[in-house]
Enzyme design. Structure first.
Site, PDB file in Angstrom:
ATOM      1  N   ASP A  97       0.883  -1.256   0.203  1.00 31.98           N
ATOM      2  CA  ASP A  97       0.041   0.112   0.094  1.00 31.98           C
ATOM      3  C   ASP A  97       0.924   1.322   0.146  1.00 31.98           C
ATOM      4  OD1 ASP A  97      -1.599   2.105   0.750  1.00 31.98           O
ATOM      5  OD2 ASP A  97      -2.961   0.750   2.058  1.00 31.98           O
ATOM      6  N   HIS A 101      -3.624   0.522  -2.812  1.00 33.34           N
ATOM      7  CA  HIS A 101      -4.435   1.226  -1.728  1.00 33.34           C
ATOM      8  C   HIS A 101      -5.979   1.102  -2.285  1.00 33.34           C
ATOM      9  CE1 HIS A 101      -5.486   3.919   1.389  1.00 33.34           C
ATOM     10  NE2 HIS A 101      -6.198   4.668   0.405  1.00 33.34           N
TER      11      HIS A 101
END
Length: 362
Positions: free
Chosen positions: A290, A321
């Site tokens: 992420d 993400h």
């Protein structure tokens, strides 16, 4: 697949391991763009939903005469059956900038197909919600969310009430669960790519591919209310902010009536400040790559998942993400995992009620 479920051993944990382990969503999915999580992130922010869902907006007036908006998803796909059952209300919480992404809408549509009643929570001044007072909602202040949950419970008294948040919007949901404890009125919650440490997140800065679209989105919305906000903040400084941190400080720290320090602001708004008091099962779906949350070693509170029986971390090596893509238009295996989690939770709660002989709360 290659996912890991990190949690404290319990009967609920065993049930989730069985349910998620048998879910087709987690059976070795096909990864798209595995080495470019930032492109996944940009696609997730900019891609319009297909098709655009119809919503019915309801404005909820708060005790200080402020307004939040509840958008009930009503189409274009009709409600189905299965999943959480027709009596499960699913509250969808967008990111902290209030941007309702294509991914969040797709999750709502998938939930609608499975018989849930999905509704999007829009904060004051976000997503076209009128700003009736010169006050916005701080990052981790759950007061307005509490009013919305209370209203949903009154409107659907016999329903299972569930909540799912996306990205930085998880700060609000986590703060609410910790502050409310066993009085949250929620049966279960899930956080997709959550931000656990708000102050560190703002101070570290974010990839410009993520920060600038959200910054422009926020400024565009706030500029509509420049006249009313001028009573409380320096509007020129607010609209001249060059980062999300500068904008957050201008809105909530450098106010005209009650200025406060950056440190004091985060003492009241850190998402996990009352995490030990949470009493509702929470699934946190995170990826190790992420680019928005940051490196797992410093951004994931692994000690929390090992000590609390209510927090579950589903960790995957790839996914970006709020991305978690797989083949096919509008496909996101993360959405399937979250809906499977809610189905498993409803099944577990029904089994516990039968075992203990407890009546369903009315």
């Amino acid at each position: 697949g290659r996912c890991r479920l990190l949690c404290k051993p319990s009967a609920l944990a065993q049930h989730l391991v069985r349910s998620l382990g048998q879910s087709p969503a987690l059976q070795g999915g096909c990864w798209l763009w595995p080495r470019w999580p930032r492109l996944q992130m940009l696609r997730q922010l900019l891609q319009p939903p297909e098709p655009e869902p119809a919503v019915a907006r309801e404005l909820l007036q708060l005790p200080d005469t402020g307004l939040v908006a509840l958008d009930w998803l009503v189409g274009p796909r009709g409600p189905g059956s299965g999943g959480g059952g027709p009596s499960s209300v699913l509250l969808l919480i967008p990111n902290a900038a209030g941007k309702v992404t294509a991914g969040l809408l797709q999750l709502g549509l998938r939930a609608l197909e499975r018989g849930f009643i999905p509704v999007i929570f829009n904060r004051r001044g976000h997503n076209g919600c009128p700003l009736a007072t010169p006050r916005l909602q701080p990052f981790g202040d759950p007061g307005d969310l509490r009013e919305a949950v209370t209203y949903l419970r009154c409107r659907h008294p016999a329903a299972l009430l569930l909540a799912v948040s996306e990205g930085s919007g998880s700060g609000l949901l986590l703060a609410y669960l910790g502050e409310s404890g066993s009085s949250s009125r929620l049966a279960a919650a899930a956080c997709i790519s959550p931000v656990f440490r708000g102050r560190d997140w703002f101070e570290a800065g974010m990839p410009w591919l993520y920060e600038w679209p959200l910054l422009l989105h926020l400024k565009r919305g706030l500029s509509r209310y420049a006249g009313s906000l001028a009573e409380a903040v320096d509007v020129d400084g607010l609209l001249g902010s060059r980062s999300l941190r500068e904008l957050e400080e201008a809105l909530f720290c450098r106010t005209k009536s009650r200025p406060t320090s950056w440190e004091a602001y985060w003492e009241r708004n850190e998402p996990l400040r009352d995490a030990d008091e949470a009493a509702v099962p929470v699934l946190c779906l995170c990826s190790a790559d992420d680019p928005v949350r940051g490196p797992p070693a410093c951004s994931l509170p692994l000690e929390l998942f090992g000590s609390s029986p209510y927090f579950f971390l589903l960790l995957t090596p790839r996914g970006g993400h709020c991305g978690f893509p797989r083949r096919g238009p509008g496909r996101c295996w993360g959405h399937e995992a979250v809906l499977e989690y809610f189905r498993a939770m409803a099944e577990f709660l029904r089994a516990e009620e039968r075992r203990k002989g407890l009546p369903r709360p009315r």
